[in-house]
Design an enzyme around this catalytic site. Sequence first.
Site: not given
Length: 287
Positions: A35-37
């Site tokens: 989810e960060g990417h």
Amino acid sequence: MRTVTQAGPLRAAIKGWRNRGLTVGFVPTMGYLHEGHLSLIRRSRAEHDRTVVSIFVNPTQFGPREDLSTYPRDLDRDLALLTRQKTDLLYLPDAGDVYPEGHSTSVSVRGVTESLCGPSRPGHFDGVALVVLKLLNRIAPDTLYLGLKDYQQYRTLERMVRDLDVPVRVVGCPTVREKDGLAMSSRNIRLDAAQRRQAPALRLALLRGRDLVRSGVLSAARLSSEMSRAFRRSAPGGRVEYFEAVGAERLERVVRLSPEEPVCLAGAVRFGRTRLIDNEIVPARRR
Ligand code: AMP
């Protein structure tokens, strides 16, 4: 989504977009996407006509005893996630394409790389700067999207872009976390159940540091030892590599932090062979 593995077709695709007046955002990654990417990709898509993502586990940023060969990889899963995010182009170079025989140039950003992860990962930021500069030269995006989770990397690349007049805007995006506060990282998958339970201690230690800064503690040594102690108390299975408090702009080690400048509290810890990093920026005005 189109995937290209060679610099030639990459340049041709981007030239085609440029000829049509389209803007380009770029998100470099090492894959095993989370989810960060995806938050970086969403931001790029919201701000640009086209988004390029690269997946490249860059050998020059790993030390000889680091986890290059065991770095998590799952290309099929990444392809599905990128397609769902409507990424326009995936650049998937191999090491020979990025570093051809005879390659002998290095890029070294001083100042911001001498604290925090710099001493424990010699050569790491040189490797990061080199590969990102090469990718920027090949892609020539309007904007480079980076995660603030890797805060020192963000500051290093921002400095490189400024010092070398690279015509790109650098945007730092907020850290995406699991529900219990652990910063999302491709390496989290390497934690066993007991380690995973203790891993949020890294964030808790940084929040302890933040509370101390807010209450007026500006001694870098005191902040470091209090954060280490807080980590050890809640993660007996972890090892501290460092906890440091530095000025958030230049990342310089100082005895006493300036009350006028934001403070960067950062930590690196190990659970077995898995190394985790996180940071907390404490703005000057809220203290
Ligand atoms: P990596 O694949 O770990 O090299 O990361 C690629 C990019 O994603 C870098 O700019 C990272 O800072 C960013 N990133 C990694 N984890 C996170 C996260 N939890 N939140 C926001 N950005 C992240």
